[in-house]
Motif scaffolding. Structure first.
Motif, PDB file in Angstrom:
ATOM      1  N   THR A  97       0.853  -1.184   0.000  1.00  0.00           N
ATOM      2  CA  THR A  97       0.000   0.000   0.000  1.00  0.00           C
ATOM      3  C   THR A  97       0.890   1.236   0.000  1.00  0.00           C
ATOM      4  O   THR A  97       2.066   1.166   0.350  1.00  0.00           O
ATOM      5  CB  THR A  97      -0.911   0.084   1.241  1.00  0.00           C
ATOM      6  N   ALA A  98       0.317   2.352  -0.376  1.00  0.00           N
ATOM      7  CA  ALA A  98       0.920   3.669  -0.152  1.00  0.00           C
ATOM      8  C   ALA A  98      -0.149   4.424   0.630  1.00  0.00           C
ATOM      9  O   ALA A  98      -1.210   4.741   0.095  1.00  0.00           O
ATOM     10  CB  ALA A  98       1.259   4.364  -1.455  1.00  0.00           C
ATOM     11  N   THR A  99       0.120   4.660   1.908  1.00  0.00           N
ATOM     12  CA  THR A  99      -0.884   5.165   2.837  1.00  0.00           C
ATOM     13  C   THR A  99      -0.352   6.407   3.545  1.00  0.00           C
ATOM     14  O   THR A  99       0.703   6.352   4.183  1.00  0.00           O
ATOM     15  CB  THR A  99      -1.232   4.077   3.871  1.00  0.00           C
ATOM     16  N   ALA A 100      -1.061   7.525   3.424  1.00  0.00           N
ATOM     17  CA  ALA A 100      -0.647   8.759   4.089  1.00  0.00           C
ATOM     18  C   ALA A 100      -0.814   8.624   5.597  1.00  0.00           C
ATOM     19  O   ALA A 100      -1.802   8.043   6.068  1.00  0.00           O
ATOM     20  CB  ALA A 100      -1.473   9.935   3.585  1.00  0.00           C
ATOM     21  N   TYR A 101       0.150   9.139   6.339  1.00  0.00           N
ATOM     22  CA  TYR A 101      -0.009   9.217   7.791  1.00  0.00           C
ATOM     23  C   TYR A 101      -1.084  10.257   8.080  1.00  0.00           C
ATOM     24  O   TYR A 101      -0.908  11.447   7.819  1.00  0.00           O
ATOM     25  CB  TYR A 101       1.300   9.652   8.457  1.00  0.00           C
ATOM     26  N   CYS A 139       3.834   1.826   3.806  1.00  0.00           N
ATOM     27  CA  CYS A 139       3.162   0.613   3.367  1.00  0.00           C
ATOM     28  C   CYS A 139       2.616  -0.054   4.626  1.00  0.00           C
ATOM     29  O   CYS A 139       3.380  -0.359   5.549  1.00  0.00           O
ATOM     30  CB  CYS A 139       4.141  -0.311   2.644  1.00  0.00           C
ATOM     31  N   VAL A 140       1.317  -0.261   4.679  1.00  0.00           N
ATOM     32  CA  VAL A 140       0.680  -0.772   5.893  1.00  0.00           C
ATOM     33  C   VAL A 140       1.344  -2.050   6.417  1.00  0.00           C
ATOM     34  O   VAL A 140       1.752  -2.098   7.576  1.00  0.00           O
ATOM     35  CB  VAL A 140      -0.840  -0.963   5.703  1.00  0.00           C
ATOM     36  N   PRO A 141       1.508  -3.113   5.615  1.00  0.00           N
ATOM     37  CA  PRO A 141       2.096  -4.322   6.210  1.00  0.00           C
ATOM     38  C   PRO A 141       3.609  -4.256   6.390  1.00  0.00           C
ATOM     39  O   PRO A 141       4.178  -5.109   7.077  1.00  0.00           O
ATOM     40  CB  PRO A 141       1.734  -5.418   5.209  1.00  0.00           C
TER      41      PRO A 141
END
Length: 175
Positions: free
Chosen positions: A71-75, A118-120
């Motif tokens: 994933t590409a997930t913004a903080y 990345c979440v994981p």
């Protein structure tokens, strides 16, 4: 805004889709950040890990790691109740899991520093930083001072704003 591209462009729909877009969207600059990993998965990273772009740039996250989803997930509090590490006026994003060969785009319009993960694989320091615009731009917001929910290893992996602005793109150490 997230746009999932998946296999659509690869199947030849890209040209016809581009012709249907308004002119303003056709001229949006697109840059790519790849999700990478070694064949056995012992190392994973974003390439580049640090990137400087101008406001209004579309960032395309593409998974080129044959062995893993990323994933590409913004903080941001909207994403798993994380502390904000993007400008206050910016929209948070989460691409969801992208399998090998898949991609998603976000358009970054607010000047400032955007940290994502990345979440994981966050604990393996699969993190990145995008710097939109430059200090002094109207609405500019520098890097977040929030560190309570980020490990020292993750913070150490993020390139400095100065490095990103000086080089334009910064690769992860040893990659």
């Amino acid at each position: 805004m997230i746009t999932e591209r998946r296999q659509f462009l690869a199947l030849g729909g890209g040209l016809s889709a581009a012709l249907l877009l308004p002119i303003s969207l056709q001229t949006t600059r697109v840059v790519t950040i790849e999700m990478r990993g070694t064949p056995r998965g012992e190392r994973i990273w974003f390439s580049p890990q640090g990137l400087a772009v101008s406001p209004g740039t579309a960032v395309r996250f593409v998974n080129h790691d044959r062995g893993s989803g990323h994933t590409a997930t913004a903080y941001h509090p909207a994403n798993f109740d994380r502390l904000r590490r993007i400008p206050a006026a910016a929209e948070p994003w989460d691409t969801g899991f992208l399998m090998p060969g898949e991609s998603a785009e976000v358009i970054l319009t607010v000047p400032g520093v955007y940290d994502y993960y990345c979440v994981p694989h966050e604990m393996a320091a699969m993190v990145g930083r995008i710097v939109v615009g430059r200090p002094g731009d109207r609405g500019w917001q520098g890097p977040s001072p929030a560190t309570d929910d980020v490990s020292p290893e993750v913070l150490a992996a993020l390139p400095s704003v100065d490095q990103v602005l000086t080089r334009g793109r910064v690769e992860a150490a040893g990659k």
